[in-house]
Scaffold this active site. Structure first.
Site, short mmCIF file in Angstrom:
data_model
loop_
_atom_site.label_atom_id
_atom_site.label_comp_id
_atom_site.label_asym_id
_atom_site.label_seq_id
_atom_site.Cartn_x
_atom_site.Cartn_y
_atom_site.Cartn_z
N LYS A 53 0.82 -1.07 0.06
CA LYS A 53 0.09 -0.03 0.03
C LYS A 53 0.78 1.38 0.11
CE LYS A 53 -3.72 -2.34 2.35
NZ LYS A 53 -4.41 -2.87 3.79
N GLN A 97 -3.74 -1.39 10.49
CA GLN A 97 -3.63 -2.83 9.42
C GLN A 97 -4.00 -3.80 10.54
OE1 GLN A 97 -2.95 -3.58 6.30
NE2 GLN A 97 -3.72 -5.36 6.71
N ASP A 120 -10.60 3.26 5.28
CA ASP A 120 -11.00 1.97 4.83
C ASP A 120 -12.43 1.73 5.17
OD1 ASP A 120 -9.04 0.33 4.52
OD2 ASP A 120 -8.30 -0.02 6.45
#
Ligand code: NDP
Length: 289
Positions: A53, A97, A120
């Site tokens: 990412k 994460q 997200d």
């Protein structure tokens, strides 16, 4: 029947080129979209996901920093980092994460991210906006699936979309997106482990989204001829002593029966990262409004 391949690499390239002008418009206003990635512990898969990412953000000239915390970090310390990042104007998106160590309440941590930096799309406020048909930050994987389908001119309008899997990050949000009048306008069936006679539903699908996390589960006996298959799965399996990534669809079995198929790898995966970039750009653009 020839099965066409819906390449996520190709679709993601189209998305990145459409982002160029939006990014340069932001830069003209002195804004460089920035992502803060929070990585707790040393989970090798998480390390790879975060690296992929952040590499993409760097290659596009965007800002990204990784905040590494020890596996033993306390929940309070993690929450205090989130609180600092919430007010740090250099970061327009915050990514934590997953998975987090067991002693940390993941839901509490994700809910601590300010909804306007929740790139997200996991915060209840963003999930709620999606469910009432006013999407703001949509989880990256389902958003990426909608983009791939549009890119390859697969129109969902009036079609029957069957989703296998109801997680909050993939199955449920894709079922909502596909059903929204202004987006998919499809008729949607959401299946899960409690579904009786899964094949009864999956064989009706014009578009079948497999997001159950079971290697090569969906074979030709689950689909009708001409169906479009979206394979979300990322499963690591051992074949003759070598490790290999496969999806939730048995791609050999369905080739020649499905009309189209997202491959694994290079299907939905690249779109997930592309949509993280898009959501971060979107968050930065909120400052201009
Ligand atoms: P979860 O484990 O959170 O959810 C799986 C869902 O599938 C659950 O709703 C479960 O039902 C359902 N399910 C499991 N087995 C069956 C079955 N035999 N029949 C019907 N339903 C079943 O997984 P995720 O949604 O997080 O991920 C799904 C897959 O997608 C994984 O392989 C994951 O690695 C991959 N993934 C890929 C991404 C990408 O970028 N390509 C991003 C995110 C995930 P129940 O709710 O009843 O337990």
């Amino acid at each position: 029947m020839e099965t066409s391949i819906l390449s996520g690499l190709e679709a993601s390239k189209a998305l990145y080129s459409s982002l160029e002008s939006r990014i340069s418009h932001l830069k003209d206003h002195g804004i460089i979209p920035g992502l803060a990635a929070v990585l707790v512990g040393n989970n090798p898969a998480s390390e790879i996901y975060v690296k992929n990412k952040t590499k993409k953000f760097e290659s596009l000239g965007l800002k990204t920093d990784v905040f590494r915390l020890e596996e033993t970090v306390s929940e309070d310390e993690l929450l205090s980092l989130i609180s600092k990042l919430n007010t740090d104007s250099e970061f327009h998106g915050i990514l934590v994460q997953l998975p987090l160590p067991k002693h940390i309440d993941s839901e509490k941590v994700l809910n601590a991210i300010i909804p306007t930096k929740d790139v997200d799309g996991f915060h209840p406020e963003n999930a709620g906006l999606l469910s009432i048909g006013k999407p703001r930050f949509v989880p990256c994987t389902p958003k990426g699936i909608m983009f791939i389908l549009k890119h390859f001119n697969i129109d969902l309008n009036g079609k029957h979309v069957v989703v296998i899997g109801r997680s909050n990050i993939v199955g449920r949000p894709i079922s909502i997106l596909a059903s929204l009048k202004d987006l998919g306008n499809a008729t949607v069936t959401l299946c899960h482990s409690g579904t009786k006679d899964l094949k009864y539903f999956s064989k009706q699908a014009d578009v079948l989204v497999a997001a159950l996390g079971s290697p090569e589960f969906v074979d030709s006996s689950y689909i009708k001829e001409g169906a479009c298959l979206v394979d979300v799965g990322i499963n690591r399996i051992e074949v003759e002593g070598n490790s290999k990534i496969v999806g939730d669809v048995n791609q050999d079995s369905v080739t020649g029966i499905a009309s189209s198929l997202t491959p694994v790898p290079k299907g939905v995966g690249p779109m997930t990262i592309a949509m993280l970039v898009e959501n971060t750009v979107l968050s930065a653009e909120l400052l201009l409004n």
